[in-house]
Design a protein around this motif. Sequence first.
Motif, PDB file in Angstrom:
ATOM      1  N   LYS A 142      -5.209  -8.792  -4.135  1.00 29.72           N
ATOM      2  CA  LYS A 142      -5.100  -7.395  -4.568  1.00 29.72           C
ATOM      3  C   LYS A 142      -3.839  -7.167  -5.385  1.00 29.72           C
ATOM      4  O   LYS A 142      -3.790  -6.269  -6.227  1.00 29.72           O
ATOM      5  CB  LYS A 142      -5.088  -6.484  -3.339  1.00 29.72           C
ATOM      6  CG  LYS A 142      -6.393  -6.497  -2.541  1.00 29.72           C
ATOM      7  CD  LYS A 142      -6.275  -5.605  -1.321  1.00 29.72           C
ATOM      8  CE  LYS A 142      -7.562  -5.642  -0.486  1.00 29.72           C
ATOM      9  NZ  LYS A 142      -7.460  -4.807   0.727  1.00 29.72           N
ATOM     10  N   ASP A 143      -2.813  -7.978  -5.102  1.00 29.72           N
ATOM     11  CA  ASP A 143      -1.566  -7.817  -5.855  1.00 29.72           C
ATOM     12  C   ASP A 143      -1.746  -8.099  -7.340  1.00 29.72           C
ATOM     13  O   ASP A 143      -0.948  -7.649  -8.173  1.00 29.72           O
ATOM     14  CB  ASP A 143      -0.487  -8.760  -5.292  1.00 29.72           C
ATOM     15  CG  ASP A 143      -0.074  -8.362  -3.880  1.00 29.72           C
ATOM     16  OD1 ASP A 143      -0.446  -7.255  -3.458  1.00 29.72           O
ATOM     17  OD2 ASP A 143       0.609  -9.162  -3.222  1.00 29.72           O
ATOM     18  N   LEU A 144      -2.779  -8.855  -7.709  1.00 31.87           N
ATOM     19  CA  LEU A 144      -2.967  -9.254  -9.105  1.00 31.87           C
ATOM     20  C   LEU A 144      -3.548  -8.134  -9.951  1.00 31.87           C
ATOM     21  O   LEU A 144      -3.558  -8.229 -11.191  1.00 31.87           O
ATOM     22  CB  LEU A 144      -3.883 -10.479  -9.170  1.00 31.87           C
ATOM     23  CG  LEU A 144      -3.360 -11.732  -8.455  1.00 31.87           C
ATOM     24  CD1 LEU A 144      -4.345 -12.869  -8.605  1.00 31.87           C
ATOM     25  CD2 LEU A 144      -1.998 -12.125  -9.009  1.00 31.87           C
ATOM     26  N   VAL A 145      -4.033  -7.054  -9.298  1.00 31.45           N
ATOM     27  CA  VAL A 145      -4.574  -5.918 -10.072  1.00 31.45           C
ATOM     28  C   VAL A 145      -3.500  -5.323 -10.962  1.00 31.45           C
ATOM     29  O   VAL A 145      -3.710  -5.070 -12.163  1.00 31.45           O
ATOM     30  CB  VAL A 145      -5.147  -4.854  -9.108  1.00 31.45           C
ATOM     31  CG1 VAL A 145      -5.583  -3.611  -9.896  1.00 31.45           C
ATOM     32  CG2 VAL A 145      -6.320  -5.422  -8.332  1.00 31.45           C
ATOM     33  N   ASN A 146      -2.313  -5.123 -10.384  1.00 33.68           N
ATOM     34  CA  ASN A 146      -1.211  -4.550 -11.163  1.00 33.68           C
ATOM     35  C   ASN A 146      -0.681  -5.542 -12.189  1.00 33.68           C
ATOM     36  O   ASN A 146      -0.197  -5.138 -13.252  1.00 33.68           O
ATOM     37  CB  ASN A 146      -0.089  -4.111 -10.230  1.00 33.68           C
ATOM     38  CG  ASN A 146      -0.521  -3.021  -9.278  1.00 33.68           C
ATOM     39  OD1 ASN A 146      -1.331  -2.167  -9.645  1.00 33.68           O
ATOM     40  ND2 ASN A 146      -0.013  -3.046  -8.051  1.00 33.68           N
TER      41      ASN A 146
ATOM     42  N   ILE B 187       3.246 -17.210 -10.400  1.00 37.78           N
ATOM     43  CA  ILE B 187       2.917 -15.970 -11.109  1.00 37.78           C
ATOM     44  C   ILE B 187       2.899 -16.209 -12.611  1.00 37.78           C
ATOM     45  O   ILE B 187       2.065 -15.646 -13.337  1.00 37.78           O
ATOM     46  CB  ILE B 187       3.923 -14.872 -10.731  1.00 37.78           C
ATOM     47  CG1 ILE B 187       3.899 -14.639  -9.219  1.00 37.78           C
ATOM     48  CG2 ILE B 187       3.609 -13.581 -11.466  1.00 37.78           C
ATOM     49  CD1 ILE B 187       2.541 -14.295  -8.658  1.00 37.78           C
ATOM     50  N   ALA B 188       3.811 -17.052 -13.080  1.00 34.88           N
ATOM     51  CA  ALA B 188       3.824 -17.365 -14.513  1.00 34.88           C
ATOM     52  C   ALA B 188       2.509 -18.002 -14.940  1.00 34.88           C
ATOM     53  O   ALA B 188       1.973 -17.713 -16.015  1.00 34.88           O
ATOM     54  CB  ALA B 188       5.000 -18.275 -14.834  1.00 34.88           C
ATOM     55  N   ASP B 189       1.964 -18.882 -14.093  1.00 34.87           N
ATOM     56  CA  ASP B 189       0.673 -19.505 -14.412  1.00 34.87           C
ATOM     57  C   ASP B 189      -0.431 -18.456 -14.495  1.00 34.87           C
ATOM     58  O   ASP B 189      -1.335 -18.540 -15.347  1.00 34.87           O
ATOM     59  CB  ASP B 189       0.321 -20.534 -13.331  1.00 34.87           C
ATOM     60  CG  ASP B 189       1.247 -21.737 -13.344  1.00 34.87           C
ATOM     61  OD1 ASP B 189       1.900 -21.956 -14.371  1.00 34.87           O
ATOM     62  OD2 ASP B 189       1.319 -22.442 -12.307  1.00 34.87           O
ATOM     63  N   VAL B 190      -0.380 -17.455 -13.621  1.00 35.02           N
ATOM     64  CA  VAL B 190      -1.373 -16.377 -13.664  1.00 35.02           C
ATOM     65  C   VAL B 190      -1.258 -15.595 -14.967  1.00 35.02           C
ATOM     66  O   VAL B 190      -2.263 -15.258 -15.622  1.00 35.02           O
ATOM     67  CB  VAL B 190      -1.201 -15.438 -12.448  1.00 35.02           C
ATOM     68  CG1 VAL B 190      -2.102 -14.214 -12.577  1.00 35.02           C
ATOM     69  CG2 VAL B 190      -1.492 -16.178 -11.156  1.00 35.02           C
ATOM     70  N   LEU B 191      -0.023 -15.307 -15.385  1.00 36.96           N
ATOM     71  CA  LEU B 191       0.194 -14.559 -16.628  1.00 36.96           C
ATOM     72  C   LEU B 191      -0.305 -15.335 -17.841  1.00 36.96           C
ATOM     73  O   LEU B 191      -0.887 -14.756 -18.774  1.00 36.96           O
ATOM     74  CB  LEU B 191       1.685 -14.241 -16.787  1.00 36.96           C
ATOM     75  CG  LEU B 191       2.254 -13.225 -15.781  1.00 36.96           C
ATOM     76  CD1 LEU B 191       3.766 -13.169 -15.879  1.00 36.96           C
ATOM     77  CD2 LEU B 191       1.653 -11.843 -16.023  1.00 36.96           C
TER      78      LEU B 191
ATOM     79  N   SER C 212       5.578  -6.261  -7.337  1.00 36.28           N
ATOM     80  CA  SER C 212       5.815  -7.320  -6.339  1.00 36.28           C
ATOM     81  C   SER C 212       4.506  -7.997  -5.956  1.00 36.28           C
ATOM     82  O   SER C 212       3.492  -7.322  -5.736  1.00 36.28           O
ATOM     83  CB  SER C 212       6.478  -6.744  -5.086  1.00 36.28           C
ATOM     84  OG  SER C 212       7.790  -6.299  -5.370  1.00 36.28           O
ATOM     85  N   VAL C 213       4.564  -9.315  -5.897  1.00 39.05           N
ATOM     86  CA  VAL C 213       3.446 -10.119  -5.405  1.00 39.05           C
ATOM     87  C   VAL C 213       3.960 -10.865  -4.182  1.00 39.05           C
ATOM     88  O   VAL C 213       4.952 -11.592  -4.259  1.00 39.05           O
ATOM     89  CB  VAL C 213       2.947 -11.111  -6.470  1.00 39.05           C
ATOM     90  CG1 VAL C 213       1.789 -11.936  -5.908  1.00 39.05           C
ATOM     91  CG2 VAL C 213       2.520 -10.378  -7.727  1.00 39.05           C
ATOM     92  N   PHE C 214       3.271 -10.707  -3.049  1.00 36.90           N
ATOM     93  CA  PHE C 214       3.799 -11.204  -1.785  1.00 36.90           C
ATOM     94  C   PHE C 214       3.168 -12.555  -1.397  1.00 36.90           C
ATOM     95  O   PHE C 214       2.045 -12.877  -1.791  1.00 36.90           O
ATOM     96  CB  PHE C 214       3.576 -10.170  -0.682  1.00 36.90           C
ATOM     97  CG  PHE C 214       4.405  -8.934  -0.863  1.00 36.90           C
ATOM     98  CD1 PHE C 214       5.669  -8.839  -0.314  1.00 36.90           C
ATOM     99  CD2 PHE C 214       3.922  -7.867  -1.627  1.00 36.90           C
ATOM    100  CE1 PHE C 214       6.439  -7.701  -0.487  1.00 36.90           C
ATOM    101  CE2 PHE C 214       4.691  -6.731  -1.805  1.00 36.90           C
ATOM    102  CZ  PHE C 214       5.953  -6.642  -1.244  1.00 36.90           C
TER     103      PHE C 214
ATOM    104  N   ASN D  28       0.826  -1.207   0.000  1.00 35.15           N
ATOM    105  CA  ASN D  28       0.000   0.000   0.000  1.00 35.15           C
ATOM    106  C   ASN D  28       0.859   1.254   0.000  1.00 35.15           C
ATOM    107  O   ASN D  28       0.553   2.238  -0.692  1.00 35.15           O
ATOM    108  CB  ASN D  28      -0.929   0.003   1.214  1.00 35.15           C
ATOM    109  CG  ASN D  28      -2.038  -1.015   1.091  1.00 35.15           C
ATOM    110  OD1 ASN D  28      -2.391  -1.435  -0.017  1.00 35.15           O
ATOM    111  ND2 ASN D  28      -2.616  -1.428   2.222  1.00 35.15           N
ATOM    112  N   ALA D  29       1.931   1.225   0.790  1.00 37.15           N
ATOM    113  CA  ALA D  29       2.829   2.377   0.824  1.00 37.15           C
ATOM    114  C   ALA D  29       3.477   2.613  -0.532  1.00 37.15           C
ATOM    115  O   ALA D  29       3.626   3.755  -0.982  1.00 37.15           O
ATOM    116  CB  ALA D  29       3.899   2.169   1.894  1.00 37.15           C
ATOM    117  N   LYS D  30       3.845   1.521  -1.217  1.00 37.41           N
ATOM    118  CA  LYS D  30       4.446   1.647  -2.546  1.00 37.41           C
ATOM    119  C   LYS D  30       3.465   2.236  -3.542  1.00 37.41           C
ATOM    120  O   LYS D  30       3.795   3.098  -4.367  1.00 37.41           O
ATOM    121  CB  LYS D  30       4.936   0.288  -3.035  1.00 37.41           C
ATOM    122  CG  LYS D  30       6.143  -0.242  -2.281  1.00 37.41           C
ATOM    123  CD  LYS D  30       6.546  -1.594  -2.837  1.00 37.41           C
ATOM    124  CE  LYS D  30       7.710  -2.172  -2.068  1.00 37.41           C
ATOM    125  NZ  LYS D  30       8.095  -3.499  -2.610  1.00 37.41           N
ATOM    126  N   LEU D  31       2.225   1.740  -3.475  1.00 39.27           N
ATOM    127  CA  LEU D  31       1.208   2.246  -4.401  1.00 39.27           C
ATOM    128  C   LEU D  31       0.926   3.725  -4.153  1.00 39.27           C
ATOM    129  O   LEU D  31       0.778   4.513  -5.097  1.00 39.27           O
ATOM    130  CB  LEU D  31      -0.073   1.417  -4.249  1.00 39.27           C
ATOM    131  CG  LEU D  31       0.007  -0.037  -4.741  1.00 39.27           C
ATOM    132  CD1 LEU D  31      -1.282  -0.778  -4.406  1.00 39.27           C
ATOM    133  CD2 LEU D  31       0.273  -0.097  -6.239  1.00 39.27           C
TER     134      LEU D  31
END
Length: 380
Positions: free
Chosen positions: A294-298, A340-344, A280-282, A253-256
Amino acid sequence: MRKLLIVLAFAGVSAASMAQNTNTVPTEKYSVATNSFWSNWFVQVGGQWNAWYSDQEVGKGLSKNPFKSFRSGQAISFSVGKWFTPGIGLRTKFAGIWGKTVLDDNKNTNKYWTANEQVLFNLSNMFFGYNPTRVWNFIPFAGAGISRSCTYNRYGQQFSAGLLNEFNVSKRVAVNVELGWNLMTRDADGVEGTYSKRNLKSKDNDLYAEVGLTFNLGKTGWEKTPDVAALQALSKSQLDALNAQLSDEQAENAKLKDALANQKPAEPTVTKEIVNTPISVFFNLGKSEIASKKDLVNIKALASYAKDNNSKITVTGNADSATGSAKYNKKLSEKRANKIADVLVKLGISRDNISIVANGGVDTLSPVSYNRRAIVQIAQ
């Protein structure tokens, strides 16, 4: 006499080994609740064969063979007892009626009885954990009591020890095979001995082998108690995971907020600059599942740009070096990158356009939980 005792000792050790070999399935070890006074009582009945070694036979050169008729006899026994824990119990044992006074190689009758208070040690439960379905329990015992020669009207003190093997037939019934030794005063067989040296030969000794039955009364068995240490460890682990997830989300959130605050008015090059910013996806501690959707929005925005421009994407997996071995962290970081690659791929990116990098355990960010992430960016 000494040889016979050695033989009995070896027999007991062999029985213990065999008893545990019958349980090839590992036994779960756990704590049990202390039982009430009325739980885990038992009674035992049995028949004995006994052999007497009297003080007054010393020096007469008589055979030590326990099966000689002038030495051996029969007896019966009755016991009542209670198990206070799966490993420790107490019983009162009565035995006797027919015995021998060994004066010579003729038949010398001695009607007698013994009463002993004995402590039982269930080594099967002590060393291998309580198991209500165990077939064979190996139980050494030791105690003390009194004896009486009814033939000669004499009382004496004695010590007892032995090995009890219980073969469970059901929850209520077990078959017993017991080897025991009663070390008595020198006139327990009714005749005062004359041997002067203070050792086993100056006492009356009764060796016996017994076969009998155990009957368990009332409530039997033991209930599990919660493993407080394990519960505390589990709670701490869950709390650490929640704290790590919260820290990760706060950092993201701070980064965004920082990115939005520093964002310039829209220009043709701005979109490209923002898309090229690493995302970054945590992940939670030790996991390869994404901590926050929420990380997947970006990620969706980056994937859309990559499809439109046929761009290559690099996914870099990381783990925190403070936990786990280097080998484990290397594999975990690779799993995170592939996740993450599977998500992409689901978002329409060709697998050929995705490069995977596994950094293993790193400590580039502080706090250490921030290192549990995968970094996604357009390849330069």
